[in-house]
Design an enzyme around this catalytic site. Structure first.
Site, PDB file in Angstrom:
ATOM      1  N   ASP A  11      -1.099 -32.068  -8.703  1.00 44.65           N
ATOM      2  CA  ASP A  11      -1.383 -30.966  -9.605  1.00 44.65           C
ATOM      3  C   ASP A  11      -0.040 -30.548 -10.207  1.00 44.65           C
ATOM      4  OD1 ASP A  11      -2.788 -28.668 -10.725  1.00 44.65           O
ATOM      5  OD2 ASP A  11      -1.739 -27.495  -9.204  1.00 44.65           O
ATOM      6  N   ASP A  13       0.830 -26.990 -12.186  1.00 42.30           N
ATOM      7  CA  ASP A  13       1.163 -25.571 -12.031  1.00 42.30           C
ATOM      8  C   ASP A  13       0.926 -25.095 -10.599  1.00 42.30           C
ATOM      9  OD1 ASP A  13       1.661 -24.903 -14.940  1.00 42.30           O
ATOM     10  OD2 ASP A  13      -0.350 -25.756 -15.042  1.00 42.30           O
ATOM     11  N   THR A 106      -3.860 -32.296 -13.953  1.00 44.59           N
ATOM     12  CA  THR A 106      -3.802 -30.851 -14.150  1.00 44.59           C
ATOM     13  C   THR A 106      -5.035 -30.314 -14.872  1.00 44.59           C
ATOM     14  OG1 THR A 106      -2.559 -29.068 -15.242  1.00 44.59           O
ATOM     15  CG2 THR A 106      -2.433 -31.238 -16.256  1.00 44.59           C
ATOM     16  N   SER A 107      -5.344 -29.054 -14.631  1.00 49.75           N
ATOM     17  CA  SER A 107      -6.456 -28.388 -15.316  1.00 49.75           C
ATOM     18  C   SER A 107      -6.049 -27.838 -16.670  1.00 49.75           C
ATOM     19  CB  SER A 107      -7.008 -27.251 -14.445  1.00 49.75           C
ATOM     20  OG  SER A 107      -7.543 -27.760 -13.244  1.00 49.75           O
ATOM     21  N   ASP A 162      -1.914 -26.788  -4.769  1.00 48.28           N
ATOM     22  CA  ASP A 162      -1.660 -25.435  -4.273  1.00 48.28           C
ATOM     23  C   ASP A 162      -2.916 -24.577  -4.295  1.00 48.28           C
ATOM     24  OD1 ASP A 162      -1.068 -23.257  -6.911  1.00 48.28           O
ATOM     25  OD2 ASP A 162      -1.559 -25.357  -7.215  1.00 48.28           O
TER      26      ASP A 162
END
Length: 216
Positions: A11, A13, A106-107, A162
């Site tokens: 991921d 961020d 990543t989103s 995270d």
């Protein structure tokens, strides 16, 4: 504890970089612009999800596309003003890996993800973003796409996350997971291994793959 893998999926961020202050600034401004109360906003899980999913939870369907474009603009605009910085251990950990054995999943949208990564000098060979998937985390689709892009069996991948939604996505994809307690408490994270951040880990690349161990 040691984890062995053929490929690593990260991921961005909260895992490689911190954009938490930027996210708070931009989303707070966005919520005010769209007349969303603090109480309404507080009921929605933000971290680890796509902007489109968050907006859909808060706004009428006919406003979502415009609202997603607006938050993307705000967040991209915020990057040069200190909106992102590397988390401890990120540079050293990534530098130890072959470029074709790791990916960022990543989103964020591609435009936002590339802006944040470029700002800190991370240039992944493989990048999976919100624009690439039909279902975001906690659905396994993003991580399965990352494994496919690297040409690696999902079971041979380790996910670094995270956010609970991202960890759930990794598990659903049949991957082992490493949780970084950068945005959530360690006891809130369900993973094969939980550490403070990437500085707690070392990666050894061998002919057989990548061995991940806890330092010290």
């Amino acid at each position: 504890m040691k984890l062995h893998a053929q490929a690593l999926l990260f991921d961005n961020d909260g895992t490689l970089v911190s954009s938490l202050e930027s996210v708070r600034r931009c989303w707070t401004r966005w919520a005010v612009e769209y007349g969303i109360t603090a109480e309404q906003f507080g009921r929605v899980e933000l971290h680890g999800r796509t902007a489109a999913e968050v907006a859909a939870d808060l706004l009428p369907a006919d406003v979502v596309a415009e609202a997603v474009a607006r938050i993307e603009h705000l967040e991209v605009e915020d990057v040069p003003g200190g909106g992102v910085h590397l988390l401890p251990g990120t540079r050293d950990f990534l530098d130890a890996l072959p470029a074709d054995r790791w990916a960022v999943v990543t989103s964020a949208t591609r435009r936002l993800a590339e802006a944040r990564l470029d700002a800190v000098g991370i240039l992944p060979k493989t990048l999976v973003v919100a624009d690439d998937v039909t279902r975001g985390k906690p659905d396994p689709e993003p991580y399965l796409l990352g494994a496919r892009a690297l040409g690696v069996d999902p079971a041979a991948c380790v996910v670094f996350e995270d956010a609970p939604a991202g960890l759930q996505a990794g598990r659903a994809a049949g991957m082992r997971t490493v949780a970084l307690a950068t945005t959530h408490r360690a006891d809130e994270l369900d993973a094969d291994l939980v550490v403070a951040d990437l500085s707690a880990l070392s990666a050894l690349v061998t002919e057989g793959g990548i061995d991940i161990t806890v330092r010290g």
